[in-house]
Structures are given as structure tokens and as C-alpha cells.
Write a protein that holds these residues in place. Structure first.
Motif, PDB file in Angstrom:
ATOM      1  N   PHE A  59       8.528  10.036  29.521  1.00 44.38           N
ATOM      2  CA  PHE A  59       7.526   9.295  30.281  1.00 44.38           C
ATOM      3  C   PHE A  59       8.192   8.290  31.225  1.00 44.38           C
ATOM      4  CE2 PHE A  59       5.199  10.858  26.627  1.00 44.38           C
ATOM      5  CZ  PHE A  59       4.044  11.356  27.224  1.00 44.38           C
ATOM      6  N   LEU A  60       9.238   7.631  30.726  1.00 43.34           N
ATOM      7  CA  LEU A  60       9.978   6.713  31.593  1.00 43.34           C
ATOM      8  C   LEU A  60      10.692   7.483  32.706  1.00 43.34           C
ATOM      9  CD1 LEU A  60      11.477   4.231  28.974  1.00 43.34           C
ATOM     10  CD2 LEU A  60       9.771   3.706  30.719  1.00 43.34           C
ATOM     11  N   ALA A  61      11.259   8.626  32.371  1.00 42.18           N
ATOM     12  CA  ALA A  61      11.944   9.431  33.381  1.00 42.18           C
ATOM     13  C   ALA A  61      10.971   9.883  34.469  1.00 42.18           C
ATOM     14  CB  ALA A  61      12.605  10.638  32.720  1.00 42.18           C
ATOM     15  N   HIS A  62       9.725  10.070  34.087  1.00 39.76           N
ATOM     16  CA  HIS A  62       8.726  10.575  35.025  1.00 39.76           C
ATOM     17  C   HIS A  62       8.394   9.560  36.118  1.00 39.76           C
ATOM     18  CE1 HIS A  62       5.672  13.475  36.174  1.00 39.76           C
ATOM     19  NE2 HIS A  62       4.788  12.495  36.268  1.00 39.76           N
ATOM     20  N   ILE A  63       8.653   8.273  35.867  1.00 36.93           N
ATOM     21  CA  ILE A  63       8.304   7.270  36.885  1.00 36.93           C
ATOM     22  C   ILE A  63       9.469   6.960  37.823  1.00 36.93           C
ATOM     23  CG2 ILE A  63       6.583   6.218  35.371  1.00 36.93           C
ATOM     24  CD1 ILE A  63       8.465   3.856  34.994  1.00 36.93           C
ATOM     25  N   VAL A  64      10.565   7.719  37.719  1.00 40.82           N
ATOM     26  CA  VAL A  64      11.692   7.500  38.632  1.00 40.82           C
ATOM     27  C   VAL A  64      11.265   7.589  40.099  1.00 40.82           C
ATOM     28  CG1 VAL A  64      13.874   8.464  39.467  1.00 40.82           C
ATOM     29  CG2 VAL A  64      13.527   8.098  37.025  1.00 40.82           C
ATOM     30  N   PRO A  65      10.477   8.597  40.513  1.00 41.63           N
ATOM     31  CA  PRO A  65      10.043   8.621  41.915  1.00 41.63           C
ATOM     32  C   PRO A  65       9.254   7.376  42.316  1.00 41.63           C
ATOM     33  CG  PRO A  65       9.665  10.749  40.903  1.00 41.63           C
ATOM     34  CD  PRO A  65      10.031   9.806  39.797  1.00 41.63           C
ATOM     35  N   MET A  66       8.461   6.844  41.385  1.00 42.75           N
ATOM     36  CA  MET A  66       7.722   5.610  41.663  1.00 42.75           C
ATOM     37  C   MET A  66       8.692   4.453  41.894  1.00 42.75           C
ATOM     38  SD  MET A  66       4.688   5.761  38.810  1.00 42.75           S
ATOM     39  CE  MET A  66       3.632   7.201  38.591  1.00 42.75           C
ATOM     40  N   LEU A  67       9.733   4.402  41.057  1.00 45.79           N
ATOM     41  CA  LEU A  67      10.737   3.350  41.193  1.00 45.79           C
ATOM     42  C   LEU A  67      11.404   3.423  42.566  1.00 45.79           C
ATOM     43  CD1 LEU A  67      12.524   1.123  39.681  1.00 45.79           C
ATOM     44  CD2 LEU A  67      14.154   2.978  39.388  1.00 45.79           C
ATOM     45  N   GLU A  68      11.718   4.632  43.018  1.00 45.56           N
ATOM     46  CA  GLU A  68      12.372   4.791  44.308  1.00 45.56           C
ATOM     47  C   GLU A  68      11.475   4.307  45.435  1.00 45.56           C
ATOM     48  OE1 GLU A  68      13.348   8.914  44.255  1.00 45.56           O
ATOM     49  OE2 GLU A  68      15.119   8.640  42.974  1.00 45.56           O
ATOM     50  N   ASN A  69      10.183   4.623  45.362  1.00 41.94           N
ATOM     51  CA  ASN A  69       9.245   4.131  46.370  1.00 41.94           C
ATOM     52  C   ASN A  69       9.147   2.615  46.335  1.00 41.94           C
ATOM     53  OD1 ASN A  69       8.743   6.778  47.001  1.00 41.94           O
ATOM     54  ND2 ASN A  69       6.713   6.862  46.080  1.00 41.94           N
ATOM     55  N   LEU A  70       9.151   2.074  45.131  1.00 38.19           N
ATOM     56  CA  LEU A  70       9.077   0.621  44.971  1.00 38.19           C
ATOM     57  C   LEU A  70      10.292  -0.059  45.585  1.00 38.19           C
ATOM     58  CD1 LEU A  70       7.663  -1.831  43.728  1.00 38.19           C
ATOM     59  CD2 LEU A  70       8.819  -1.329  41.581  1.00 38.19           C
ATOM     60  N   PHE A  71      11.473   0.484  45.328  1.00 41.13           N
ATOM     61  CA  PHE A  71      12.687  -0.105  45.880  1.00 41.13           C
ATOM     62  C   PHE A  71      12.713  -0.005  47.407  1.00 41.13           C
ATOM     63  CE2 PHE A  71      13.994  -1.042  41.853  1.00 41.13           C
ATOM     64  CZ  PHE A  71      15.333  -1.389  41.724  1.00 41.13           C
ATOM     65  N   ASP A  72      12.197   1.082  47.944  1.00 43.80           N
ATOM     66  CA  ASP A  72      12.123   1.212  49.399  1.00 43.80           C
ATOM     67  C   ASP A  72      11.347   0.053  50.007  1.00 43.80           C
ATOM     68  OD1 ASP A  72      13.611   3.480  49.867  1.00 43.80           O
ATOM     69  OD2 ASP A  72      11.922   4.849  49.616  1.00 43.80           O
TER      70      ASP A  72
END
Length: 248
Positions: free
Chosen positions: A174-187
Motif C-alpha cells: 500500500f505504501l509502495a502504491h503511493i510512490v507516484p503520488m509522492l513524485e507528483n507532490l515533490f514536483d
């Protein structure tokens, strides 16, 4: 007069990628700054097109894009309706960027950093108890950040990889699944006015402290180190938004 229905526009003051992108961003800006709010019905395609100096086809495609992002809904016999912010895709790269560009509330920022603190702290604690996690990769990221300070390499990529490793190394799908969200957030968060040398030099030891805590296996130290890292990121962001006059 048709234009009386619309907020003032500087005819797209930002150098954006294409006409479609310009229209999408301009309509999104109307929603974010509150020119049209939840439940409002946008003027029809012809009126929007005349106001922005574009064709109905361009407006129609722009509306479709914003429908996909959860910002608008097209209803038969009603028209194009503005949806509640709760329905917007807040992890969409453009939606996040627009929020920071045209006005982001303190409440939004607080919720964002609470989310980040919660997920990344849990991830880091799980990394510390995961026997298969290779802490050396995190150290490599810190070394890459340090080299970037000397003009060798990309800080953003090293920092993003650091946090990606935390989420994927936790051993939780579940944590691995939010990696794309993290990348958008960092952008959205790591803009050029945040990624200044002073901030980077201050945050690098915080990253190393997280690595050391994970290596020790002490989850209490991990939690403290991770919360401090996110807290400093929050302060940097609030300072940047405040200096730009963007926070409400």
C-alpha cells in the motif's frame, strides 16, 4: 457583454506549452481563485471561447481535461458544473502545481504535511525493522545530494530517490502504491525557490540522521528523525509561500 461574466485575464501571462494547456490552466485558475465556486455552472463553450479568444473545440477539450481531474462535471440539461475541492484529484501533477501557483491555503498545506509525515514516518519505521532493506542505498542518495551541492549531479533526483526508497523499502504494497503520488507532490513542493543552497545544506544532515536511525533499528529514533525532516520541509514551504504572498 460576454466578457462581463468572466474574471479578468491577462491573456495567459505564463509561457505555457500549447493553446490547449493554456486554456486548461486558465479555467483551472478561475476555479482555484474562486471566480467560479462549487455548484456554479460555467458559461457555455461559445462564451468561454469568445472570452479567451479560442474555438469551441479548444474549450471542449479543455473541459474534458478538467473533468478527468475531478474539477468539473458535465451534466445534461445543466451544463458544466464546478465540483467541490474534495473531489479534485489533489495528487495530479498539474492540480498540485496550480494550487501552489494561484493560491494555496494554510489548511491545505497543513493537511498535506500531516499526510506526508504520517506515511513517511510509518515507511521509515518499517524500513528499520525490515531485514531485507539495504540502508546503503539511502546513504548513496545522501552522498549524491552532497555532490549536487558542489555542482555535480541533480539534488531533486537524489532527494526523490531517497523518499521513494523509503516507501518501496517498507515492504508494504500500500505504501509502495503511493510512490507516484509522492513524485507528483515533490514536483509541486520542490520548486526552484525552495531548492536553494541554504535550504539544501540545512536539510542534508536531517536526511543523514534518518539513515542513521534506520540503520540502528531504533524505531523511536527513526520517528523523531523523520518528523524533524518533514517539519523542516514544511517550514521551508511555508516560508516560500509566505514570501510569495500565496498562502491564505
Amino acid at each position: 457583454m460576454i466578457r462581463d461574466k468572466f474574471p479578468d485575464t491577462g491573456r495567459f501571462p505564463r509561457p505555457v506549452r500549447s493553446l490547449h494547456a493554456e486554456v486548461v490552466e486558465e479555467i483551472a485558475r478561475w476555479l482555484i481563485v474562486g471566480d467560479f465556486t462549487e455548484g456554479d455552472v460555467l458559461p457555455n463553450e461559445q462564451e468561454v471561447g469568445q472570452a479567451l479568444g479560442v474555438s469551441r473545440t479548444v474549450v471542449r477539450e479543455a473541459v474534458r481535461t478538467l473533468v478527468a481531474k475531478g474539477m468539473l462535471q458535465v451534466r445534461r440539461r445543466t451544463g458544466t458544473v464546478v465540483l467541490s475541492e474534495d473531489e479534485w484529484n489533489i495528487f495530479d501533477t498539474e492540480v498540485l502545481a496550480w494550487r501552489f501557483r494561484y493560491g494555496v491555503s494554510n489548511d491545505f498545506l497543513e493537511e498535506l504535511f500531516k499526510f506526508r509525515a504520517g506515511t513517511e514516518t510509518i515507511a521509515a519505521e518499517l524500513c528499520a525493522t525490515n531485514p531485507d532493506f539495504d540502508v546503503a542505498e539511502l546513504r548513496d542518495c545522501c552522498d549524491a545530494m552532497e555532490r549536487a551541492l558542489d555542482g555535480q549531479g541533480d539534488w531533486f533526483e537524489a532527494d526523490l530517490r531517497f523518499h521513494r526508497l523509503l516507501l518501496t523499502g517498507a515492504g508494504n504494497r500500500f505504501l509502495a502504491h503511493i510512490v507516484p503520488m509522492l513524485e507528483n507532490l515533490f514536483d509541486a513542493l520542490l520548486s526552484p525557490d525552495v531548492l536553494i543552497e541554504e535550504n539544501m545544506r540545512r536539510t542534508l544532515p536531517r536526511h543523514r540522521a534518518v539513515v542513521d536511525a534506520i540503520a540502528s533499528g531504533n524505531t523511536t529514533q527513526v520517528r523523531e528523525a523523520m518528523l524533524l525532516l518533514v517539519s523542516e520541509a514544511r517550514e521551508d514551504t511555508l516560508r516560500r509561500i509566505g514570501d510569495a504572498g500565496g498562502a491564505e
